[in-house]
Scaffold this motif. Structure first.
Motif, PDB file in Angstrom:
ATOM      1  N   HIS A  89      -7.692  -8.190  -1.734  1.00  0.00           N
ATOM      2  CA  HIS A  89      -6.993  -9.190  -1.307  1.00  0.00           C
ATOM      3  C   HIS A  89      -7.547 -10.029  -0.007  1.00  0.00           C
ATOM      4  O   HIS A  89      -7.356 -10.868   0.487  1.00  0.00           O
ATOM      5  CB  HIS A  89      -5.726  -8.758  -1.039  1.00  0.00           C
ATOM      6  CG  HIS A  89      -5.399  -7.903   0.226  1.00  0.00           C
ATOM      7  ND1 HIS A  89      -5.998  -6.561   0.153  1.00  0.00           N
ATOM      8  CD2 HIS A  89      -4.870  -7.953   1.624  1.00  0.00           C
ATOM      9  CE1 HIS A  89      -5.728  -6.090   1.415  1.00  0.00           C
ATOM     10  NE2 HIS A  89      -5.348  -6.838   2.041  1.00  0.00           N
ATOM     11  N   LYS A  90      -8.554  -9.158   0.593  1.00  0.00           N
ATOM     12  CA  LYS A  90      -8.901  -9.473   1.935  1.00  0.00           C
ATOM     13  C   LYS A  90      -9.683 -10.940   2.114  1.00  0.00           C
ATOM     14  O   LYS A  90      -9.489 -11.828   2.998  1.00  0.00           O
ATOM     15  CB  LYS A  90      -9.980  -8.687   2.694  1.00  0.00           C
ATOM     16  CG  LYS A  90      -9.012  -7.425   3.040  1.00  0.00           C
ATOM     17  CD  LYS A  90     -10.227  -6.623   3.890  1.00  0.00           C
ATOM     18  CE  LYS A  90      -9.340  -5.425   4.648  1.00  0.00           C
ATOM     19  NZ  LYS A  90      -9.093  -4.289   3.723  1.00  0.00           N
ATOM     20  N   SER A 193      -6.058  -8.460   9.378  1.00  0.00           N
ATOM     21  CA  SER A 193      -4.815  -8.256   8.903  1.00  0.00           C
ATOM     22  C   SER A 193      -3.906  -8.544   9.717  1.00  0.00           C
ATOM     23  O   SER A 193      -3.986  -9.432  10.779  1.00  0.00           O
ATOM     24  CB  SER A 193      -4.621  -6.586   8.824  1.00  0.00           C
ATOM     25  OG  SER A 193      -3.499  -5.989   8.217  1.00  0.00           O
ATOM     26  N   GLY A 236      -1.588  -0.652   5.632  1.00  0.00           N
ATOM     27  CA  GLY A 236      -2.599  -0.168   6.544  1.00  0.00           C
ATOM     28  C   GLY A 236      -2.159  -1.011   7.865  1.00  0.00           C
ATOM     29  O   GLY A 236      -1.366  -0.467   8.510  1.00  0.00           O
ATOM     30  N   GLY A 237      -2.610  -2.201   8.099  1.00  0.00           N
ATOM     31  CA  GLY A 237      -2.333  -3.254   8.976  1.00  0.00           C
ATOM     32  C   GLY A 237      -1.068  -3.826   8.636  1.00  0.00           C
ATOM     33  O   GLY A 237      -0.036  -4.425   9.174  1.00  0.00           O
ATOM     34  N   GLY A 238      -1.064  -4.028   7.260  1.00  0.00           N
ATOM     35  CA  GLY A 238       0.021  -4.761   6.539  1.00  0.00           C
ATOM     36  C   GLY A 238      -0.080  -6.027   5.932  1.00  0.00           C
ATOM     37  O   GLY A 238       1.146  -6.464   5.313  1.00  0.00           O
ATOM     38  N   SER A 239      -1.338  -6.489   5.434  1.00  0.00           N
ATOM     39  CA  SER A 239      -1.289  -7.847   5.145  1.00  0.00           C
ATOM     40  C   SER A 239      -1.072  -8.025   3.632  1.00  0.00           C
ATOM     41  O   SER A 239      -0.590  -8.887   3.173  1.00  0.00           O
ATOM     42  CB  SER A 239      -2.744  -8.577   5.429  1.00  0.00           C
ATOM     43  OG  SER A 239      -3.989  -7.851   4.862  1.00  0.00           O
ATOM     44  N   ASN A 240      -1.485  -6.888   2.921  1.00  0.00           N
ATOM     45  CA  ASN A 240      -1.461  -7.155   1.155  1.00  0.00           C
ATOM     46  C   ASN A 240      -0.041  -6.962   1.068  1.00  0.00           C
ATOM     47  O   ASN A 240       0.625  -7.590   0.193  1.00  0.00           O
ATOM     48  CB  ASN A 240      -2.198  -6.146   0.736  1.00  0.00           C
ATOM     49  CG  ASN A 240      -1.793  -4.683   0.347  1.00  0.00           C
ATOM     50  OD1 ASN A 240      -1.002  -4.533  -0.535  1.00  0.00           O
ATOM     51  ND2 ASN A 240      -2.016  -3.878   1.302  1.00  0.00           N
ATOM     52  N   GLU A 354      -6.657   2.806  -1.471  1.00  0.00           N
ATOM     53  CA  GLU A 354      -5.378   2.154  -0.380  1.00  0.00           C
ATOM     54  C   GLU A 354      -3.935   1.930  -1.420  1.00  0.00           C
ATOM     55  O   GLU A 354      -3.005   2.567  -1.261  1.00  0.00           O
ATOM     56  CB  GLU A 354      -5.888   0.821   0.105  1.00  0.00           C
ATOM     57  CG  GLU A 354      -6.844   1.201   1.329  1.00  0.00           C
ATOM     58  CD  GLU A 354      -8.192   1.239   0.737  1.00  0.00           C
ATOM     59  OE1 GLU A 354      -8.556   1.021  -0.365  1.00  0.00           O
ATOM     60  OE2 GLU A 354      -8.999   1.117   1.871  1.00  0.00           O
ATOM     61  N   SER A 378      -4.188  -3.779  -4.428  1.00  0.00           N
ATOM     62  CA  SER A 378      -4.700  -4.478  -3.515  1.00  0.00           C
ATOM     63  C   SER A 378      -6.564  -4.702  -3.563  1.00  0.00           C
ATOM     64  O   SER A 378      -6.852  -5.593  -3.037  1.00  0.00           O
ATOM     65  CB  SER A 378      -4.367  -4.088  -2.095  1.00  0.00           C
ATOM     66  OG  SER A 378      -4.758  -2.792  -1.968  1.00  0.00           O
TER      67      SER A 378
END
Ligand SMILES: *Cc1c(COP(=O)(O)O)cnc(C)c1O
Length: 394
Positions: A89-90, A193, A236-240, A354, A378
């Motif tokens: 997704h990044k 993220s 993780g950081g929370g973006s997905n 992940e 993700s």
């Protein structure tokens, strides 16, 4: 603010904000002033939408998994972010930020990367846009993640080793910030993220919201209902996770579940479960939960999965957790590994480590027949092959 967007100063309740050295004020002020008008303009939306479709490969499928459904006694769907260009997704975020940078007349992009996944997504977007790119990466990480260093170089990025401290992600971040401070006018810094100072968390969440908006449309088409009973995503950081949760945050039907990396167990000292263990503090420019010692030193996080190996959590997730709008749980390395293997053998899909954490948590849940469950897959597992190989042969 509402539950999704922060107030003008970047706060989600008591979390967020912009805690940065004064020398960064001009850079952030410029971004804060322009990001919403730019990304809400028709011209931006049109270009972003076309690239997401024709370059990234969106919409990604929402796959009904017969095997997971049989196993768990509910209708389980996988949102296939693993099928995007570059495999995770990044890319949604880096394409969004590169289009923004172009409109702000930036001539150069900088970024930091830990395992190299964000670095590759940045290098890809820069090649596409024809903008020069410098990625800072800890020297130790460069050795550990050689294939990603080679990918970035092939894509035309300059990869600069960070040689201070532990020579990992936080040192790369420091180098990137130093570089940004000395080139405020022509350089844009792409964060990967929903972390960092305002407006990054909000900006990145908006770019990733396409995931959840597609889930909603696709469910409607497949089941007649726009809202699932559960959405699960790794944190993780929370973006997905925020991307997948986005349209469901204020409805009372959907339970949102974010799965952190427990590592070797949350009391083992080798973990990245920021909410389970974390206390409030400031990291990378925003107030949130992080793993720290009694005197406020950040504890080096650990997870078998590089993308979840981060000592903090995006401020929006700290807020969703505290208000009960999302439930934050964790699973261990071994549980994630088992779930990855299961999906590979039963569905023929090799997930990244992940999202295997999100899959693993399904086993700890109880569903009612007829429940609709969406797991955000993700990314794909190619990058994790050496870890899977070791696990199979141990
Ligand atoms: C980087 C990464 C993550 C973690 O980042 P978030 O911002 O929490 O989404 C999750 N999955 C994959 C495949 C990643 O590459």
């Amino acid at each position: 603010m509402n539950s999704i967007h922060p107030d003008e100063r970047g706060y989600y309740g008591e979390f967020g904000g912009a805690f940065v050295p004064e020398m960064l004020y001009p850079n952030l002020t410029e971004l804060r002033k322009h990001y919403l008008p730019v990304i809400e303009s028709n011209d931006f939306k049109k270009e972003f939408r076309l690239l997401l479709r024709d370059y990234v490969g969106r919409p990604t499928p929402l796959y009904y998994s017969p095997k997971l459904s049989g196993e768990h006694g509910a209708s389980v769907y996988l949102k296939r972010e693993d099928l995007t260009h570059t495999g995770a997704h990044k890319i949604n975020n880096t394409i969004g930020q590169i289009l923004l940078a172009k409109r702000l007349n930036k001539k150069r992009i900088i970024a930091e990367t830990g395992a190299g996944q964000h670095g590759v997504a940045v290098a890809t977007a820069c090649a596409l846009a024809g903008i020069g790119c410098t990625v800072f990466m800890g020297k130790v990480d460069m050795h550990r993640q050689k294939p990603n260093v080679e990918r970035m170089k092939l894509l035309g990025a300059e990869v600069v080793p960070a040689v201070s401290g532990s020579q990992t992600l936080k040192d790369a971040t420091n180098e990137a910030i130093r570089e940004w401070i000395s080139h405020p006018a022509d350089t844009h810094y792409i964060i990967g993220s929903v972390v960092g100072p305002h407006p990054y968390p909000d900006m990145v969440a908006r770019f990733q919201s396409v995931i959840g908006l597609e889930i909603s449309d696709q469910l409607k088409e497949k089941t007649g209902k726009k809202t699932p009973d559960y959405v699960l995503a790794c944190l993780g950081g929370g973006s997905n996770a925020i991307g997948a949760f986005y349209p469901f945050i204020d409805n009372r039907v959907t339970q949102l579940i974010a799965v952190e990396a427990g590592g070797k167990g949350i009391h083992s000292g080798k973990t990245a479960a920021s909410i389970a263990l974390g206390r409030k503090g400031i990291i990378h420019g925003s107030r949130t939960y992080l793993i720290q010692t009694d005197d406020g030193q950040i504890i080096e996080p650990y997870s078998v999965s590089a993308g979840l190996d981060y000592p903090g959590i995006g401020p929006v997730h700290a807020y969703l957790h505290d208000t009960g709008k999302a439930k934050v749980v964790n699973v261990t390395d071994d549980e994630a590994m088992e779930a990855a293997l299961w999906l590979s053998r039963r569905e023929g899909i090799i997930p990244a480590l992940e999202p295997a954490h999100a899959l693993a948590y399904l086993r700890k849940m109880k569903f009612r027949p007829g429940d609709t469950v969406v797991v955000n897959l993700s990314g794909r597992g190619d990058k994790d092959m050496s870890i899977y190989r070791q696990y199979l042969h141990r």
